[in-house]
Design a protein around this motif. Structure first.
Motif, PDB file in Angstrom:
ATOM      1  N   GLY A  34     -18.270  56.515  -2.542  1.00 53.46           N
ATOM      2  CA  GLY A  34     -17.655  55.191  -2.707  1.00 53.46           C
ATOM      3  C   GLY A  34     -18.243  54.486  -3.919  1.00 53.46           C
ATOM      4  O   GLY A  34     -19.450  54.274  -3.992  1.00 53.46           O
ATOM      5  N   PRO A  37     -18.413  47.831  -4.807  1.00 52.91           N
ATOM      6  CA  PRO A  37     -19.638  47.039  -4.952  1.00 52.91           C
ATOM      7  C   PRO A  37     -20.836  47.610  -4.180  1.00 52.91           C
ATOM      8  O   PRO A  37     -21.939  47.673  -4.714  1.00 52.91           O
ATOM      9  CB  PRO A  37     -19.234  45.664  -4.390  1.00 52.91           C
ATOM     10  N   GLY A  39     -21.416  50.782  -3.095  1.00 50.17           N
ATOM     11  CA  GLY A  39     -21.869  52.069  -3.631  1.00 50.17           C
ATOM     12  C   GLY A  39     -22.610  51.896  -4.944  1.00 50.17           C
ATOM     13  O   GLY A  39     -23.664  52.510  -5.162  1.00 50.17           O
ATOM     14  N   VAL A  56     -19.641  59.485  -5.800  1.00 47.33           N
ATOM     15  CA  VAL A  56     -18.312  60.109  -5.705  1.00 47.33           C
ATOM     16  C   VAL A  56     -17.309  58.993  -5.426  1.00 47.33           C
ATOM     17  O   VAL A  56     -17.500  58.218  -4.489  1.00 47.33           O
ATOM     18  CB  VAL A  56     -18.271  61.123  -4.534  1.00 47.33           C
ATOM     19  N   GLU A  57     -16.288  58.881  -6.259  1.00 47.41           N
ATOM     20  CA  GLU A  57     -15.297  57.810  -6.073  1.00 47.41           C
ATOM     21  C   GLU A  57     -13.893  58.409  -6.141  1.00 47.41           C
ATOM     22  O   GLU A  57     -13.570  59.150  -7.074  1.00 47.41           O
ATOM     23  CB  GLU A  57     -15.495  56.721  -7.144  1.00 47.41           C
ATOM     24  N   ALA A  58     -13.076  58.054  -5.170  1.00 50.16           N
ATOM     25  CA  ALA A  58     -11.748  58.674  -5.048  1.00 50.16           C
ATOM     26  C   ALA A  58     -10.821  58.379  -6.230  1.00 50.16           C
ATOM     27  O   ALA A  58      -9.974  59.197  -6.571  1.00 50.16           O
ATOM     28  CB  ALA A  58     -11.095  58.204  -3.745  1.00 50.16           C
ATOM     29  N   GLU A  68     -11.922  37.945  -3.924  1.00 49.82           N
ATOM     30  CA  GLU A  68     -12.296  37.513  -5.258  1.00 49.82           C
ATOM     31  C   GLU A  68     -13.311  36.390  -5.302  1.00 49.82           C
ATOM     32  O   GLU A  68     -13.876  36.097  -6.347  1.00 49.82           O
ATOM     33  CB  GLU A  68     -11.060  37.097  -6.080  1.00 49.82           C
ATOM     34  N   PHE A 147     -12.617  62.056  -7.350  1.00 47.04           N
ATOM     35  CA  PHE A 147     -12.904  63.056  -6.311  1.00 47.04           C
ATOM     36  C   PHE A 147     -12.946  62.387  -4.942  1.00 47.04           C
ATOM     37  O   PHE A 147     -13.617  61.363  -4.770  1.00 47.04           O
ATOM     38  CB  PHE A 147     -14.257  63.730  -6.559  1.00 47.04           C
ATOM     39  N   LYS A 148     -12.278  62.998  -4.001  1.00 49.77           N
ATOM     40  CA  LYS A 148     -12.244  62.467  -2.642  1.00 49.77           C
ATOM     41  C   LYS A 148     -13.122  63.316  -1.727  1.00 49.77           C
ATOM     42  O   LYS A 148     -13.119  64.561  -1.854  1.00 49.77           O
ATOM     43  CB  LYS A 148     -10.796  62.500  -2.152  1.00 49.77           C
ATOM     44  N   ALA A 180     -20.414  54.524   1.503  1.00 48.41           N
ATOM     45  CA  ALA A 180     -20.020  53.266   0.837  1.00 48.41           C
ATOM     46  C   ALA A 180     -18.511  53.292   0.633  1.00 48.41           C
ATOM     47  O   ALA A 180     -17.993  52.837  -0.382  1.00 48.41           O
ATOM     48  CB  ALA A 180     -20.757  53.133  -0.493  1.00 48.41           C
ATOM     49  N   THR A 181     -17.803  53.855   1.625  1.00 46.72           N
ATOM     50  CA  THR A 181     -16.356  54.080   1.464  1.00 46.72           C
ATOM     51  C   THR A 181     -15.506  52.899   1.938  1.00 46.72           C
ATOM     52  O   THR A 181     -14.293  53.027   2.058  1.00 46.72           O
ATOM     53  CB  THR A 181     -15.909  55.357   2.209  1.00 46.72           C
ATOM     54  N   MET A 241      -1.449  36.351   1.643  1.00 45.06           N
ATOM     55  CA  MET A 241      -1.790  37.111   2.840  1.00 45.06           C
ATOM     56  C   MET A 241      -1.623  36.220   4.052  1.00 45.06           C
ATOM     57  O   MET A 241      -2.046  35.058   4.022  1.00 45.06           O
ATOM     58  CB  MET A 241      -3.264  37.532   2.808  1.00 45.06           C
ATOM     59  N   PHE A 243      -2.740  36.149   7.965  1.00 36.98           N
ATOM     60  CA  PHE A 243      -3.642  36.791   8.932  1.00 36.98           C
ATOM     61  C   PHE A 243      -3.199  36.444  10.347  1.00 36.98           C
ATOM     62  O   PHE A 243      -2.986  35.268  10.661  1.00 36.98           O
ATOM     63  CB  PHE A 243      -5.078  36.298   8.720  1.00 36.98           C
ATOM     64  N   GLY A 303     -22.214  48.138   2.890  1.00 36.34           N
ATOM     65  CA  GLY A 303     -20.960  47.421   2.631  1.00 36.34           C
ATOM     66  C   GLY A 303     -20.039  47.427   3.840  1.00 36.34           C
ATOM     67  O   GLY A 303     -20.483  47.493   4.994  1.00 36.34           O
ATOM     68  N   ILE A 317     -17.970  40.806  -0.495  1.00 38.08           N
ATOM     69  CA  ILE A 317     -18.513  41.384  -1.734  1.00 38.08           C
ATOM     70  C   ILE A 317     -20.030  41.190  -1.776  1.00 38.08           C
ATOM     71  O   ILE A 317     -20.791  42.119  -2.066  1.00 38.08           O
ATOM     72  CB  ILE A 317     -17.847  40.748  -2.983  1.00 38.08           C
ATOM     73  N   THR A 318     -20.464  39.963  -1.446  1.00 33.80           N
ATOM     74  CA  THR A 318     -21.903  39.681  -1.478  1.00 33.80           C
ATOM     75  C   THR A 318     -22.641  40.565  -0.494  1.00 33.80           C
ATOM     76  O   THR A 318     -23.707  41.118  -0.807  1.00 33.80           O
ATOM     77  CB  THR A 318     -22.152  38.199  -1.105  1.00 33.80           C
TER      78      THR A 318
HETATM   79  C1  LIG Z   1      -7.440  40.309   2.606  1.00 38.41           C
HETATM   80  C2  LIG Z   1      -8.889  40.352   2.188  1.00 38.41           C
HETATM   81  C3  LIG Z   1      -9.453  39.269   1.466  1.00 38.41           C
HETATM   82  C4  LIG Z   1     -10.803  39.309   1.110  1.00 38.41           C
HETATM   83  N1  LIG Z   1     -11.372  38.235   0.437  1.00 38.41           N
HETATM   84  C5  LIG Z   1     -12.703  38.266   0.090  1.00 38.41           C
HETATM   85  C6  LIG Z   1     -13.334  37.200  -0.632  1.00 38.41           C
HETATM   86  O1  LIG Z   1     -12.716  36.202  -1.013  1.00 38.41           O
HETATM   87  N2  LIG Z   1     -14.677  37.319  -0.925  1.00 38.41           N
HETATM   88  C7  LIG Z   1     -15.385  38.421  -0.562  1.00 38.41           C
HETATM   89  O2  LIG Z   1     -16.596  38.492  -0.829  1.00 38.41           O
HETATM   90  N3  LIG Z   1     -14.802  39.441   0.102  1.00 38.41           N
HETATM   91  C8  LIG Z   1     -13.492  39.406   0.419  1.00 38.41           C
HETATM   92  N4  LIG Z   1     -12.918  40.478   1.058  1.00 38.41           N
HETATM   93  C9  LIG Z   1     -13.752  41.643   1.407  1.00 38.41           C
HETATM   94  C10 LIG Z   1     -14.231  42.476   0.203  1.00 38.41           C
HETATM   95  O3  LIG Z   1     -13.181  42.789  -0.661  1.00 38.41           O
HETATM   96  C11 LIG Z   1     -14.899  43.741   0.732  1.00 38.41           C
HETATM   97  O4  LIG Z   1     -15.860  43.336   1.686  1.00 38.41           O
HETATM   98  C12 LIG Z   1     -15.605  44.561  -0.373  1.00 38.41           C
HETATM   99  O5  LIG Z   1     -14.648  45.170  -1.209  1.00 38.41           O
HETATM  100  C13 LIG Z   1     -16.487  45.642   0.263  1.00 38.41           C
HETATM  101  O6  LIG Z   1     -17.052  46.448  -0.744  1.00 38.41           O
HETATM  102  P1  LIG Z   1     -17.402  47.984  -0.423  1.00 38.41           P
HETATM  103  O7  LIG Z   1     -18.012  48.514  -1.666  1.00 38.41           O
HETATM  104  O8  LIG Z   1     -18.123  48.076   0.848  1.00 38.41           O
HETATM  105  O9  LIG Z   1     -15.997  48.672  -0.148  1.00 38.41           O
HETATM  106  P2  LIG Z   1     -14.745  48.867  -1.117  1.00 38.41           P
HETATM  107  O10 LIG Z   1     -14.680  47.779  -2.133  1.00 38.41           O
HETATM  108  O11 LIG Z   1     -13.578  49.060  -0.227  1.00 38.41           O
HETATM  109  O12 LIG Z   1     -15.083  50.216  -1.897  1.00 38.41           O
HETATM  110  C14 LIG Z   1     -15.044  51.474  -1.259  1.00 38.41           C
HETATM  111  C15 LIG Z   1     -14.780  52.536  -2.316  1.00 38.41           C
HETATM  112  O13 LIG Z   1     -14.859  53.818  -1.707  1.00 38.41           O
HETATM  113  C16 LIG Z   1     -13.838  54.644  -2.220  1.00 38.41           C
HETATM  114  N5  LIG Z   1     -13.535  55.654  -1.197  1.00 38.41           N
HETATM  115  C17 LIG Z   1     -12.998  55.448   0.040  1.00 38.41           C
HETATM  116  N6  LIG Z   1     -12.860  56.599   0.696  1.00 38.41           N
HETATM  117  C18 LIG Z   1     -13.313  57.567  -0.126  1.00 38.41           C
HETATM  118  C19 LIG Z   1     -13.415  58.985  -0.024  1.00 38.41           C
HETATM  119  N7  LIG Z   1     -13.026  59.638   1.088  1.00 38.41           N
HETATM  120  N8  LIG Z   1     -13.919  59.679  -1.074  1.00 38.41           N
HETATM  121  C20 LIG Z   1     -14.333  59.035  -2.202  1.00 38.41           C
HETATM  122  N9  LIG Z   1     -14.257  57.701  -2.352  1.00 38.41           N
HETATM  123  C21 LIG Z   1     -13.749  56.975  -1.343  1.00 38.41           C
HETATM  124  C22 LIG Z   1     -12.674  53.689  -2.467  1.00 38.41           C
HETATM  125  O14 LIG Z   1     -11.782  54.204  -3.443  1.00 38.41           O
HETATM  126  C23 LIG Z   1     -13.387  52.424  -2.915  1.00 38.41           C
HETATM  127  O15 LIG Z   1     -13.479  52.290  -4.319  1.00 38.41           O
HETATM  128  C24 LIG Z   1     -11.572  40.453   1.437  1.00 38.41           C
HETATM  129  C25 LIG Z   1     -10.985  41.531   2.113  1.00 38.41           C
HETATM  130  C26 LIG Z   1      -9.664  41.489   2.502  1.00 38.41           C
HETATM  131  C27 LIG Z   1      -9.060  42.680   3.251  1.00 38.41           C
END
Ligand SMILES: Cc1cc2nc3c(=O)[nH]c(=O)nc-3n(C[C@H](O)[C@H](O)[C@H](O)COP(=O)(O)OP(=O)(O)OC[C@H]3O[C@@H](n4cnc5c(N)ncnc54)[C@H](O)[C@@H]3O)c2cc1C
Length: 389
Positions: A34, A37, A39, A56-58, A68, A147-148, A180-181, A241, A243, A303, A317-318
Motif C-alpha cells: 500500500g 499515506p 504506507g 508495493v502499490e497497486a 481532503e 503491482f497488486k 497499509a492497503t 457524498m 452518508f 492506517g 489521513i492524519t
Molecule cells: C467519503 C470519505 C471522505 C473522507 N474524508 C476525509 C477527510 O476529510 N479527512 C481525512 O483525514 N480523511 C478522510 N477520509 C479518510 C481518508 O481518505 C483515509 O483514512 C486515508 O486515505 C487512509 O490512508 P491509508 O494509507 O490507510 O489508505 P489508502 O489511502 O486507502 O491507501 C491504500 C493504498 O493501498 C493500495 N492497495 C490496496 N490494495 C492493494 C493490494 N492488494 N496490492 C497493492 N496495493 C494495494 C491502494 O491502491 C492505495 O493506494 C475520507 C474517507 C472517505 C471514504
C-alpha cells in the motif's frame, strides 16, 4: 524521535540495492503493501531507522481518493515526519473547518473536532499522494508500482508474498509485512484476519460540474436519513457524498431519485447546488471499523487497514500518517530485538481510537432534530453496544 525524518532520508546513504538483503534481489527486512499515506509514512520512518524495506502499490500513478481535510493538530506529526512543507505547497489551502448545518437549522463555520494549533489544510488530495510518493522515491528504496498483492504466506521464519502486474509475477520475501492497503485490509484478509465493522454506514458518492463557482470549502448538512458532505474537487467541480446506514440504501436503479430527494430535504445545500445531474454514483463503506489486535507474529497494520474512521471526524489521513510513523518505529525496534515494541504500538493506536469514538459519539449526539428517524435512532446504537474494550 525529535529529528526530521525527511532530512534524515535525504542525507541517508542507503541506496536501492542496500534496501535488499545481499544476494537476493527480492528479499527485504520489511515489505509494505500500500503506497497511500499510511504506507509511505511507514516506509520513510523505517528507512530513517536503517531498515531495508520496499513498497508495493497497486496503481502505477496515484488515484483520486475521498478525503481532503487535515486538522490543525496534525501539524506536529507532519513536522516530525518531515512533510510539513508538502502541505504548505500553494496547491493546498489553509483551512479552519467546515461549513456545517448539524444540530440546528443554521449553516455555521465549525472548527475541526480537535481545534488546537490554528489552521489545518484543505488538500489537493491527488497532488498530496503524488508528493508523498516522491518523498519515498528520494530514499531510493524499491517501489513496486502497479503491482497488486495476490498471495501472502507467513511461516515461522519469513513472509512470502506474491505480487503481479499485467506482465509479470514476482515473489518477495521479508521478515515482516505491513498492511497499509486501506479499508480493505488485504494483507490481513490473506492471513485470515477479519476487521470488525462497528457500524454499517455507507457513502454514495458522485462528482458534479457546476455552472457557478462556489466557495472552496467543505459543506456538511444533516438530514433525516443521514448527512451530506460536499468537497471542492476543482474550481467548478465538487465531490458530493451522502452518508446513510446500509438499511436505508436505495436499490441501485433508484439511486439518483433517492439522492435528488435527499438533496431537496436540505435547507442550505439545495440552494447552493441546484439542478444538477446525478450520475455515475459509487457506493462505498464509510463507517468505523477496526482490527481486534493491529499486529501479529510478523505483520502489523497501519492506517485504514487497522482503524477506519467516520469521515465526519476528518481523522483518516492524519491517523494513517501517525500509525505509519509509530508503526514504523515499533517494527524497527522489534527487528532490533525489542519484543515489547509491537505492544507499545497497540497501546498508542488503541488509545487514540477510543478517544476518537468518544468524540464521535458526542458529535452525533449534537443532532437531535430527527430523534424518531431510523438513521438518527440507530446511528449510535451499535457503538454503545459494541465498543471493544
Ligand atoms: C467519503 C470519505 C471522505 C473522507 N474524508 C476525509 C477527510 O476529510 N479527512 C481525512 O483525514 N480523511 C478522510 N477520509 C479518510 C481518508 O481518505 C483515509 O483514512 C486515508 O486515505 C487512509 O490512508 P491509508 O494509507 O490507510 O489508505 P489508502 O489511502 O486507502 O491507501 C491504500 C493504498 O493501498 C493500495 N492497495 C490496496 N490494495 C492493494 C493490494 N492488494 N496490492 C497493492 N496495493 C494495494 C491502494 O491502491 C492505495 O493506494 C475520507 C474517507 C472517505 C471514504
Amino acid at each position: 524521535m525529535q529529528q526530521n525524518l525527511l532530512h534524515i532520508h535525504l542525507i541517508a546513504t542507503v541506496k536501492e540495492e542496500d534496501c535488499r538483503v545481499a544476494n537476493d534481489k527480492h528479499t527485504y527486512q520489511v515489505l509494505i503493501v500500500g503506497g497511500g499515506p499510511a504506507g509511505i509514512a511507514t516506509a520513510i520512518t523505517l528507512h530513517a531507522k536503517g531498515i531495508r524495506c520496499c513498497v508495493v502499490e497497486a496503481h502505477t500513478t496515484p488515484i483520486r481518493k475521498s478525503g481532503e481535510a487535515i486538522p490543525p493538530n496534525a501539524k506536529p506529526l507532519l513536522k516530525q515526519l518531515g512533510i510539513l512543507s508538502l502541505v504548505e505547497d500553494e496547491k493546498h489551502n489553509v483551512y479552519y473547518g467546515n461549513k456545517s448545518c448539524w444540530g440546528s437549522d443554521q449553516l455555521e463555520q465549525k472548527e475541526f473536532i480537535s481545534d488546537r494549533l490554528g489552521h489545518g489544510y484543505l488538500l489537493d488530495r491527488l497532488y498530496f499522494e503524488t508528493q508523498l510518493q516522491e518523498v519515498y522515491q528520494h530514499t531510493n528504496c524499491p517501489f513496486y508500482k502497479g503491482f497488486k498483492l495476490k498471495k501472502v504466506i507467513s511461516d515461522k521464519k519469513e513472509v512470502i508474498a506474491t505480487i503481479e502486474n499485467d506482465s509479470e509475477t514476482l515473489t518477495l520475501k521479508s521478515q515482516f509485512i505491513i498492511d497499509a492497503t486501506g479499508r480493505k485490509a488485504s494483507v490481513c484478509r490473506h492471513l485470515g484476519i477479519q476487521k470488525e465493522n462497528l457500524d454499517a454506514q455507507f457513502a454514495i458518492t458522485f462528482n458534479v460540474k457546476l455552472s457557478n463557482e462556489i466557495p472552496h470549502e467543505i459543506i456538511v448538512e444533516a438530514t433525516e436519513n443521514g448527512w451530506w458532505y460536499v468537497a471542492p474537487f476543482t474550481k467548478k467541480e465538487v465531490t458530493m457524498m451522502f452518508f446513510t446506514l446500509k438499511e436505508l440504501l436505495p436499490a441501485k436503479e433508484n439511486t439518483a431519485i433517492f439522492l435528488q430527494h435527499e438533496l431537496q430535504q436540505t435547507i442550505h445545500l439545495s440552494k447552493i447546488i441546484k439542478n444538477i445531474p446525478i450520475e455515475h454514483c459509487k457506493i462505498m463503506p464509510a463507517g468505523t471499523s477496526c482490527l481486534q489486535i493491529p499486529f501479529g507474529k510478523n505483520w502489523l497494520a497501519v492506517g485504514d487497514a487497522a482503524y477506519s474512521f467516520d469521515p465526519i471526524s476528518s481523522y483518516g489521513i492524519t491517523s494513517a500518517l501517525a500509525s505509519g510513523f509509530y508503526g514504523g518505529h515499533a517494527v524497527a525496534d522489534f527487528l532490533h530485538g525489542k519484543q515489547e515494541a509491537l505492544d507499545v504500538y497497540r497501546y498508542v493506536v488503541e488509545n487514540a481510537f477510543q478517544a476518537y469514538i468518544q468524540k464521535l459519539i458526542a458529535h452525533y449526539e449534537l443532532e437531535k432534530r430527527w430523534e424518531q428517524s431510523y438513521y438518527w435512532t440507530n446511528r449510535l446504537a451499535v457503538f454503545n453496544s459494541e465498543i471493544p474494550s
